[in-house]
Design a protein around this motif. Structure first.
Motif, mmCIF file in Angstrom:
data_model
loop_
_atom_site.group_PDB
_atom_site.id
_atom_site.type_symbol
_atom_site.label_atom_id
_atom_site.label_comp_id
_atom_site.label_asym_id
_atom_site.label_seq_id
_atom_site.Cartn_x
_atom_site.Cartn_y
_atom_site.Cartn_z
ATOM 1 N N ALA A 107 0.779 -1.175 0.005
ATOM 2 C CA ALA A 107 0.144 -0.006 -0.161
ATOM 3 C C ALA A 107 0.881 1.048 0.061
ATOM 4 C CB ALA A 107 -0.726 -0.016 1.167
ATOM 5 N N ALA A 108 2.148 1.059 0.283
ATOM 6 C CA ALA A 108 2.956 2.283 0.679
ATOM 7 C C ALA A 108 3.878 2.283 -0.769
ATOM 8 C CB ALA A 108 3.962 2.336 1.809
ATOM 9 N N GLY A 109 3.643 1.518 -1.670
ATOM 10 C CA GLY A 109 4.475 1.753 -2.965
ATOM 11 C C GLY A 109 5.834 0.783 -2.986
ATOM 12 N N VAL A 110 5.782 -0.243 -1.927
ATOM 13 C CA VAL A 110 6.808 -1.182 -1.973
ATOM 14 C C VAL A 110 6.712 -2.016 -2.770
ATOM 15 C CG1 VAL A 110 8.397 -2.562 -0.635
ATOM 16 C CG2 VAL A 110 7.756 -0.457 0.335
ATOM 17 N N PRO A 111 7.548 -2.894 -3.657
ATOM 18 C CA PRO A 111 7.104 -3.799 -4.698
ATOM 19 C C PRO A 111 7.189 -5.177 -3.873
ATOM 20 C CG PRO A 111 9.496 -2.992 -5.000
ATOM 21 C CD PRO A 111 8.872 -2.032 -4.331
ATOM 22 N N SER A 112 5.952 -5.786 -3.432
ATOM 23 C CA SER A 112 5.684 -6.801 -2.841
ATOM 24 C C SER A 112 4.951 -7.976 -3.607
ATOM 25 C CB SER A 112 4.755 -6.368 -1.429
ATOM 26 O OG SER A 112 5.646 -5.457 -0.761
ATOM 27 N N PRO A 113 4.993 -9.232 -3.083
ATOM 28 C CA PRO A 113 4.267 -10.126 -3.495
ATOM 29 C C PRO A 113 2.741 -10.351 -3.020
ATOM 30 C CG PRO A 113 6.015 -11.149 -2.332
ATOM 31 C CD PRO A 113 6.354 -9.712 -2.370
ATOM 32 N N GLU A 114 1.771 -10.643 -3.366
ATOM 33 C CA GLU A 114 0.430 -10.700 -2.914
ATOM 34 C C GLU A 114 0.528 -11.876 -1.916
ATOM 35 O OE1 GLU A 114 -4.139 -11.385 -4.204
ATOM 36 O OE2 GLU A 114 -2.652 -11.637 -5.652
ATOM 37 N N VAL A 115 -0.091 -11.635 -0.924
ATOM 38 C CA VAL A 115 -0.292 -12.436 0.356
ATOM 39 C C VAL A 115 -1.494 -13.359 0.027
ATOM 40 C CG1 VAL A 115 -0.477 -12.859 2.829
ATOM 41 C CG2 VAL A 115 1.016 -11.399 1.946
ATOM 42 N N ILE A 116 -1.321 -14.609 -0.219
ATOM 43 C CA ILE A 116 -2.485 -15.544 -0.403
ATOM 44 C C ILE A 116 -3.234 -15.974 0.939
ATOM 45 C CG2 ILE A 116 -3.349 -17.483 -1.477
ATOM 46 C CD1 ILE A 116 -2.242 -15.333 -3.301
ATOM 47 N N ALA A 117 -2.442 -16.483 1.727
ATOM 48 C CA ALA A 117 -3.036 -16.993 3.268
ATOM 49 C C ALA A 117 -1.731 -16.891 4.271
ATOM 50 C CB ALA A 117 -3.417 -18.302 3.070
ATOM 51 N N ALA A 118 -2.298 -17.022 5.445
ATOM 52 C CA ALA A 118 -1.232 -17.001 6.717
ATOM 53 C C ALA A 118 -1.664 -17.418 7.754
ATOM 54 C CB ALA A 118 -0.638 -15.470 6.954
ATOM 55 N N GLY A 119 -1.071 -18.144 8.669
ATOM 56 C CA GLY A 119 -1.240 -18.706 10.053
ATOM 57 C C GLY A 119 -0.629 -18.962 10.992
ATOM 58 N N GLY A 120 -1.115 -18.990 12.383
ATOM 59 C CA GLY A 120 0.075 -19.434 13.068
ATOM 60 C C GLY A 120 0.415 -20.926 13.282
ATOM 61 N N ASP A 121 1.117 -21.041 14.660
ATOM 62 C CA ASP A 121 1.567 -22.699 14.862
ATOM 63 C C ASP A 121 0.646 -23.579 15.387
ATOM 64 O OD1 ASP A 121 1.489 -21.611 17.363
ATOM 65 O OD2 ASP A 121 3.795 -21.513 17.585
ATOM 66 N N ASP A 122 -0.602 -22.955 15.605
ATOM 67 C CA ASP A 122 -1.634 -23.671 16.193
ATOM 68 C C ASP A 122 -2.697 -23.806 14.802
ATOM 69 O OD1 ASP A 122 -2.493 -20.921 15.681
ATOM 70 O OD2 ASP A 122 -3.583 -21.024 17.265
ATOM 71 N N GLY A 123 -2.386 -23.545 13.757
ATOM 72 C CA GLY A 123 -3.165 -23.681 12.657
ATOM 73 C C GLY A 123 -2.899 -24.975 11.953
ATOM 74 N N PRO A 124 -3.501 -25.331 10.814
ATOM 75 C CA PRO A 124 -3.426 -26.563 10.150
ATOM 76 C C PRO A 124 -2.082 -27.075 9.627
ATOM 77 C CG PRO A 124 -4.138 -24.563 8.576
ATOM 78 C CD PRO A 124 -3.967 -24.281 9.832
ATOM 79 N N LEU A 125 -1.253 -26.300 9.434
ATOM 80 C CA LEU A 125 0.162 -26.778 8.986
ATOM 81 C C LEU A 125 1.212 -27.227 10.359
ATOM 82 C CD1 LEU A 125 1.079 -24.553 6.016
ATOM 83 C CD2 LEU A 125 -0.366 -26.535 6.230
ATOM 84 N N GLY A 126 0.700 -26.864 11.694
ATOM 85 C CA GLY A 126 1.470 -27.138 12.546
ATOM 86 C C GLY A 126 2.711 -26.375 12.817
ATOM 87 N N ALA A 127 2.757 -25.049 12.071
ATOM 88 C CA ALA A 127 3.982 -24.201 12.353
ATOM 89 C C ALA A 127 3.437 -23.079 11.576
ATOM 90 C CB ALA A 127 5.068 -24.401 11.455
ATOM 91 N N GLU A 128 3.894 -21.816 12.115
ATOM 92 C CA GLU A 128 3.318 -20.560 11.598
ATOM 93 C C GLU A 128 3.913 -20.570 10.058
ATOM 94 O OE1 GLU A 128 5.235 -17.260 13.488
ATOM 95 O OE2 GLU A 128 7.292 -17.748 13.025
ATOM 96 N N PHE A 129 2.911 -20.006 9.149
ATOM 97 C CA PHE A 129 3.401 -19.980 7.779
ATOM 98 C C PHE A 129 2.595 -18.555 7.140
ATOM 99 C CE2 PHE A 129 -1.133 -21.487 8.174
ATOM 100 C CZ PHE A 129 -1.738 -21.102 6.871
ATOM 101 N N VAL A 130 3.027 -18.467 6.038
ATOM 102 C CA VAL A 130 2.543 -17.637 4.947
ATOM 103 C C VAL A 130 2.743 -18.126 3.501
ATOM 104 C CG1 VAL A 130 4.724 -16.242 4.758
ATOM 105 C CG2 VAL A 130 2.716 -15.169 4.160
#
Length: 322
Positions: free
Chosen positions: A80-103
């Motif tokens: 949003a500030a103009g930094v070239p960034s990849p689009e974030v699709i999903a993210a979650g903590g270590d209590d989520g479905p992957l068993g570790a924090e992820f993005v």
């Protein structure tokens, strides 16, 4: 970590974005990444559409930094500030479905390996513009509102890394001397800004058109914006090149572009202070990462090799003392 076992849970995460029946193909660990696991893969929708994506996972015993869920927020704020960034699709903590924090984020094509960025003939035409582009991007990073993301560390960075060196419990007199000098010769404080904390050659993706994406926001904090410029200029990120800015450009190009893009005036003595801080900080990080290996937190040849680099940074920081 069992990557094959992640495919099913990862598909479940992606179904929220791409619909039921999405598949995960070619999940494999990418090069680099001493503190996070980075994997490339493709999501294939039920309609047969292919989405090239990246998965980043937290690791046990990793260098403390922003949670990956916060990194995801930061990447959105940066875009949003103009930094070239990849689009974030999903993210979650270590209590989520992957068993570790992820993005999960979109995969941006290009080169991120520093030595290739500095030597690939296909990038020769753009290398001379990278230092200026870094200045422009850092000015955009420092435009991110400091309250855009909750929970950012606001601690004094010099004090933080002094404490980290003490916690390692090893004698490093050259680093201790450098940190003492830095403490006695601090430049005037600037208004606080969002600091990327690891903006350097190796943490952005480069194509023939220049820098396409800024990566790895795990060390972000609120502090002095010139810290980012000094870190970019630290000798470790030149990879054998004589050019001080990431190995691809002179100080003048970085400073001029940063100032022109609204980043504020940069004093050369101030930049030298933050560059010296960056060299000392990298030496401490190398010692810290080697300790992860030696303690059994994560057995890794890459982490062990970083231990050898402590001496290189001790030598470099001694050369920077007046």
């Amino acid at each position: 970590m069992d990557l094959e076992g992640l495919a099913g849970p990862l598909a479940g995460v992606l179904a929220e974005r791409y619909g039921p029946g999405v598949g995960v193909h070619g999940l494999s660990r990418a090069e680099g990444g001493a503190s996070r696991i980075t994997c490339a893969f493709e999501a294939v929708t039920a309609a047969g559409e292919t989405r090239p994506l990246i998965l980043r996972l937290g690791t046990e015993g990793a260098l403390a930094g922003a949670p990956l869920t916060r990194e995801a927020e930061l990447m959105r704020a940066a875009a949003a500030a103009g930094v070239p960034s990849p689009e974030v699709i999903a993210a979650g903590g270590d209590d989520g479905p992957l068993g570790a924090e992820f993005v999960v984020m979109e995969r941006i094509e290009g080169e991120s390996i520093p030595r290739r960025i500095l030597r690939d003939p296909g990038l020769a035409a753009v290398r001379g513009r990278l230092a200026a582009q870094c200045g422009e991007i850092l000015a955009a990073v420092h435009r991110i509102p400091v309250d855009a993301v909750d929970g950012l560390d606001r601690a004094d960075q010099l004090r933080t890394w002094l404490d980290v060196l003490d916690e390692i419990g090893e004698p490093h007199p050259a680093l201790e001397l450098a940190l003492r000098w830095l403490d006695r010769n601090r430049p005037p404080a600037r208004p606080p800004a969002v600091v990327h904390g690891d903006f350097r050659n190796g943490n952005f993706i480069v194509g023939p058109d220049g820098i396409r994406a800024v990566l790895d926001w795990e060390l972000v904090h609120v502090g002095d914006p010139i810290e980012d410029l000094g870190w970019l200029c630290a000798k470790a990120w030149r990879f054998g090149s004589a050019q001080p800015v990431g190995g691809f450009g002179p100080y003048e190009q970085l400073i001029e572009a940063y100032e022109k893009a609204g980043g504020g005036a940069v004093d050369r003595d101030e930049l030298h202070w933050w560059e010296m801080f960056g060299v000392a900080r990298w030496g401490i990080i190398c010692a810290m990462q080697a300790r992860r290996h030696l303690s059994g937190g994560e057995r890794s040849v890459e982490l062990a090799v970083l231990g050898r680099r402590v001496a290189e940074n001790e030598w470099d920081v001694l050369q920077m003392l007046p």
